[in-house]
Design an enzyme around this catalytic site. Structure first.
Site, PDB file in Angstrom:
ATOM      1  CE  LYS A 122    -126.367  12.460  16.023  1.00 32.56           C
ATOM      2  NZ  LYS A 122    -126.812  11.280  15.270  1.00 32.56           N
ATOM      3  CG  ASP A 227    -128.078   2.044  15.495  1.00 32.09           C
ATOM      4  OD1 ASP A 227    -128.732   1.072  15.937  1.00 32.09           O
ATOM      5  OD2 ASP A 227    -127.664   2.967  16.220  1.00 32.09           O
TER       6      ASP A 227
END
Ligand code: ADP
Ligand code: MG
Length: 378
Positions: A122, A227
């Site tokens: 990532k 989130d």
């Protein structure tokens, strides 16, 4: 796609010396003058200039002019290469495969890791969306350190890795953390789809409870995901959820903790109602269900991601969010490198470097004894 690992093969040691010199020079300079690059890279006699102009052509660095002099800065591609080289030297990334995700603030690749095992790379790309606006507000950060996309993306990756590690070590269902360098995190590749892509589940009530239990368990450990939504929950075949994406995690002692906690809970309630037509009167409440029993926050700080790092990243992210929401599903192709920086194809290096000596001499001193060959600037 902006990561071309094949090009790594065409990178010489001198190319990396120059990239590293610009990275180091960026700590004290918004744009790094060529003589300083030559000094830091230990490449003399025009060697540095040749490399610089080549790297500009290959769009790994860009040239920029300020009121005093012309200089160079890294763009994401150059920073990607620095990180990839480090990860490949450590053996945690051996080759890069397909891109599987493009978020507002990240690019996700499946790559080969140790023993050719598939892992996820990532790359954090903070500031990709709202760089222009953030730049306007830079003064806000100036007393401390200017929020370059490079610095903030690195902080974001450090935070994600620190939290993933601590969560993993405490038995939470998260990908196994593998490695981290600069703006990159390497982690286990989870063979599962995001909940967002799943239209039916056998027992929605069971999954709902698992997810709410996860929110509560996090809170008992002093943490809120921040989130917790259908994009950041992967669902394995056996119905077990894996939680990902941690750069926005906050402590339950955060002044807005209740707001973040409720928002996470509401995301799940809303999604279950809409997608599975499932509603429950039972849902966790901050304060009642979130009494802290352990303090993972402290373990995270102990891992090297400090409270100061945390608050700086938080300020920056809240500025970004103020300007564009935080859903993460709509990708805006808006790299700082493209909009802020003029790439240069002109080959006249002598002209480029005129007048830079003076600028360098007035700048802060740099440790010229550093040897860049095998160092990682983390
Ligand atoms: P962003 O910060 O851009 O939202 P995420 O960490 O949420 O990035 O990842 C984006 C997408 O990439 C996820 O929705 C998921 O599809 C995929 N992904 C991320 N990490 C993994 C992983 N470890 N294993 C499998 N897929 C992953
Ligand atoms: Mg996400």
């Amino acid at each position: 796609m902006r990561l071309d690992p094949k090009a790594l093969r065409y990178m010489s040691n001198d190319d990396f010396r120059v990239l590293t010199a610009i990275e180091v020079g960026s700590r004290n300079h918004d744009i790094v003058p060529a003589p300083l690059i030559a000094q830091l890279s230990h490449l003399r006699g025009g060697g540095a200039n040749k490399r610089i102009s080549d790297l500009v052509k290959r769009k790994l660095i860009a040239t920029e002019q300020n009121s005093k002099y012309k200089g160079y800065k890294l763009v994401y591609a150059g920073y990607d290469y620095l990180a990839l080289r480090t990860l490949s030297k450590r053996g945690t990334v051996t080759s890069v495969g397909n891109q599987i995700g493009v978020g507002k603030e990240s690019d996700i690749f499946v790559v080969a890791g140790e023993d050719e095992k598939e892992v996820v790379l990532k790359l954090h790309r903070l500031g990709r969306q709202s760089f222009r606006n953030v730049k306007l507000k830079r003064d806000y950060f100036r007393q401390d350190q200017s929020p370059s996309w490079m610095y903030m993306s690195r902080l974001s990756a450090m935070k994600e890795y620190a939290f993933m590690k601590v969560l993993y070590e405490n038995g939470f269902p998260v990908p196994i953390p593998v490695d981290q360098n600069r703006h990159c995190v390497v982690m286990e590749f989870v063979e599962a789809f995001p909940l967002r892509q799943i239209s039916q589940v056998g027992e929605p009530g069971k999954l709902y409870s698992k997810l709410m239990d996860l929110i509560v368990r996090l809170a008992k450990y002093g943490l809120i995901h921040g989130d917790f939504n259908e994009f950041n929950i992967l669902l394995k075949d056996d119905g077990s959820p894996i939680l990902i994406d941690f750069p926005q995690m906050v402590s339950t002692s955060h002044p807005n903790a209740e707001f973040y906690f409720n928002r996470d809970v509401d995301c799940i309630r809303t999604f279950f109602k809409r997608r599975f037509n499932y509603e429950s009167v039972l849902y966790p409440k901050f304060g009642l269900d979130s009494n802290k029993e352990f303090d993972l926050d402290v373990q995270v700080a102990a891992s090297g991601f400090t409270k100061k790092d945390q608050s700086q990243l938080e300020k920056y992210m809240s500025e970004l969010n103020e300007q564009g929401g935080n859903s993460g599903d709509d990708f805006v192709e808006d790299l700082p490198s493209d909009e802020e920086i003029v790439y240069e194809s002109d080959e006249n290096e002598d002209d480029e470097n005129k007048g830079e000596d003076e600028a360098v001499s007035t700048n802060q001193s740099v440790d010229t004894d550093q040897d860049f060959d095998d160092q990682d600037f983390v």
